[in-house]
Design an enzyme around this catalytic site. Structure first.
Site, PDB file in Angstrom:
ATOM      1  N   ASN A  65      72.094  34.320  41.727  1.00  0.00           N
ATOM      2  CA  ASN A  65      72.570  32.945  41.603  1.00  0.00           C
ATOM      3  C   ASN A  65      72.945  32.632  40.154  1.00  0.00           C
ATOM      4  O   ASN A  65      73.143  31.475  39.793  1.00  0.00           O
ATOM      5  CB  ASN A  65      71.499  31.957  42.080  1.00  0.00           C
ATOM      6  CG  ASN A  65      71.290  32.030  43.583  1.00  0.00           C
ATOM      7  OD1 ASN A  65      72.226  32.258  44.339  1.00  0.00           O
ATOM      8  ND2 ASN A  65      70.049  31.861  44.013  1.00  0.00           N
TER       9      ASN A  65
ATOM     10  N   LYS B  64      76.402  35.831  35.180  1.00  0.00           N
ATOM     11  CA  LYS B  64      76.457  37.231  35.616  1.00  0.00           C
ATOM     12  C   LYS B  64      77.656  37.445  36.529  1.00  0.00           C
ATOM     13  O   LYS B  64      78.342  38.472  36.452  1.00  0.00           O
ATOM     14  CB  LYS B  64      75.160  37.598  36.338  1.00  0.00           C
ATOM     15  CG  LYS B  64      75.044  39.075  36.701  1.00  0.00           C
ATOM     16  CD  LYS B  64      73.684  39.401  37.285  1.00  0.00           C
ATOM     17  CE  LYS B  64      72.600  39.345  36.244  1.00  0.00           C
ATOM     18  NZ  LYS B  64      71.288  39.843  36.767  1.00  0.00           N
TER      19      LYS B  64
ATOM     20  N   ASP C 290      70.069  44.580  38.657  1.00  0.00           N
ATOM     21  CA  ASP C 290      68.769  44.305  38.046  1.00  0.00           C
ATOM     22  C   ASP C 290      68.861  44.799  36.613  1.00  0.00           C
ATOM     23  O   ASP C 290      69.088  45.987  36.370  1.00  0.00           O
ATOM     24  CB  ASP C 290      67.627  44.990  38.802  1.00  0.00           C
ATOM     25  CG  ASP C 290      66.296  44.296  38.535  1.00  0.00           C
ATOM     26  OD1 ASP C 290      66.238  43.057  38.661  1.00  0.00           O
ATOM     27  OD2 ASP C 290      65.319  44.979  38.197  1.00  0.00           O
TER      28      ASP C 290
ATOM     29  N   PHE D 157      74.214  35.459  27.343  1.00  0.00           N
ATOM     30  CA  PHE D 157      73.010  34.804  27.843  1.00  0.00           C
ATOM     31  C   PHE D 157      71.830  35.737  27.645  1.00  0.00           C
ATOM     32  O   PHE D 157      71.979  36.852  27.146  1.00  0.00           O
ATOM     33  CB  PHE D 157      73.165  34.420  29.323  1.00  0.00           C
ATOM     34  CG  PHE D 157      73.443  35.587  30.250  1.00  0.00           C
ATOM     35  CD1 PHE D 157      72.416  36.211  30.926  1.00  0.00           C
ATOM     36  CD2 PHE D 157      74.740  36.051  30.443  1.00  0.00           C
ATOM     37  CE1 PHE D 157      72.663  37.282  31.784  1.00  0.00           C
ATOM     38  CE2 PHE D 157      75.005  37.112  31.293  1.00  0.00           C
ATOM     39  CZ  PHE D 157      73.959  37.730  31.964  1.00  0.00           C
TER      40      PHE D 157
ATOM     41  N   ASP E 172      70.889  38.305  24.482  1.00  0.00           N
ATOM     42  CA  ASP E 172      72.072  38.671  23.698  1.00  0.00           C
ATOM     43  C   ASP E 172      71.971  38.274  22.224  1.00  0.00           C
ATOM     44  O   ASP E 172      72.404  39.038  21.352  1.00  0.00           O
ATOM     45  CB  ASP E 172      73.330  38.045  24.308  1.00  0.00           C
ATOM     46  CG  ASP E 172      73.794  38.769  25.567  1.00  0.00           C
ATOM     47  OD1 ASP E 172      73.180  39.796  25.934  1.00  0.00           O
ATOM     48  OD2 ASP E 172      74.755  38.298  26.201  1.00  0.00           O
TER      49      ASP E 172
ATOM     50  N   LYS F 285      82.547  42.166  24.974  1.00  0.00           N
ATOM     51  CA  LYS F 285      81.321  42.575  25.644  1.00  0.00           C
ATOM     52  C   LYS F 285      81.618  43.329  26.929  1.00  0.00           C
ATOM     53  O   LYS F 285      80.980  44.354  27.230  1.00  0.00           O
ATOM     54  CB  LYS F 285      80.456  41.344  25.936  1.00  0.00           C
ATOM     55  CG  LYS F 285      79.109  41.664  26.565  1.00  0.00           C
ATOM     56  CD  LYS F 285      78.311  40.394  26.785  1.00  0.00           C
ATOM     57  CE  LYS F 285      76.982  40.708  27.469  1.00  0.00           C
ATOM     58  NZ  LYS F 285      76.197  39.484  27.741  1.00  0.00           N
TER      59      LYS F 285
END
Length: 213
Positions: free
Chosen positions: A12, A16, A72, A165, A168, A188
């Site tokens: 969620n 990402k 993950d 996020f 980082d 990135k």
């Protein structure tokens, strides 16, 4: 080009999703956040990235009735024996620094503060991000696709940057002269642990699922 495949992202985390969309997009995938389908988050009781990612992917595929992918990820610090690892997102929560359910930004701030505090006075600053991707065609897929990526650097003594996020702002990348949070999304997405894992996942999907750009 092969027909579009709807692929449920077992997360969620909107940031990402934004990172993964351009990385997996070349395969013509329609990546959709599980929250948009009303799928609740899966339990993550395991101690390894691969076990948690597999559990999340199978859960999303089961509830959503289709193919799913789970990421993950976490930060592994050499001086801490690999911690916070799979508990990266809940590092401060586990230490009683904040209750469950706080906004993501508040949890990130607490996690970073705790890690900086824990690392005070330590000369060994090596750390790396790990990204473990697992994709399944359906909940009972006997051949899950597994791809892994790592992104190494050094922990700074105070956070720098506002992009990205999680941790980082704390990972200094010597070859680039900045932290991960001081990079643009485009920079990135070209070199990160998630970018490396996604490139490998695209190769696996092309080979085993017949997907082509």
């Amino acid at each position: 080009m092969t027909p579009h495949l709807r692929l449920i992202l077992a997360s969620n985390n909107a940031k990402k999703l934004r990172e993964l969309q351009p990385l997996l997009g070349p395969l013509g995938l329609d990546l959709i956040n599980q929250g948009a389908l009303g799928i609740p988050e899966a339990e993550e009781p395991h101690i390894t990235f691969v076990e948690n990612a597999l559990a999340k992917a199978r859960h999303a595929a089961q509830v959503g009735g289709g193919a799913a992918i789970a990421d993950d990820s976490g930060l592994c610090v050499r001086a801490l024996g690999g911690l916070p690892g799979v508990r990266s997102a809940r590092y401060a929560q586990d230490a009683g620094r904040h209750p469950a359910g706080v906004p993501r930004e508040a949890a990130d701030h607490a996690n970073n503060a705790l890690l900086l505090e824990t690392m005070q006075g330590k000369a060994e600053r090596h750390a790396h991000f790990t990204c473990l991707l697992v994709a399944v065609r359906h909940a009972e897929d006997p051949e899950p696709l597994i791809a892994e990526g790592h992104w190494a650097g050094q922990l700074v003594e105070s956070g720098r940057g506002t992009e990205g996020f999680g941790y980082d702002p704390l990972l200094w990348l010597p070859d680039h002269g900045c932290t991960a949070a001081e990079m643009s999304a485009e920079q990135k997405n070209a070199i990160s642990h998630r970018a490396i894992a996604c490139r490998r996942m695209r190769e696996l999907m092309a080979l085993h699922w017949g997907l082509r750009a």
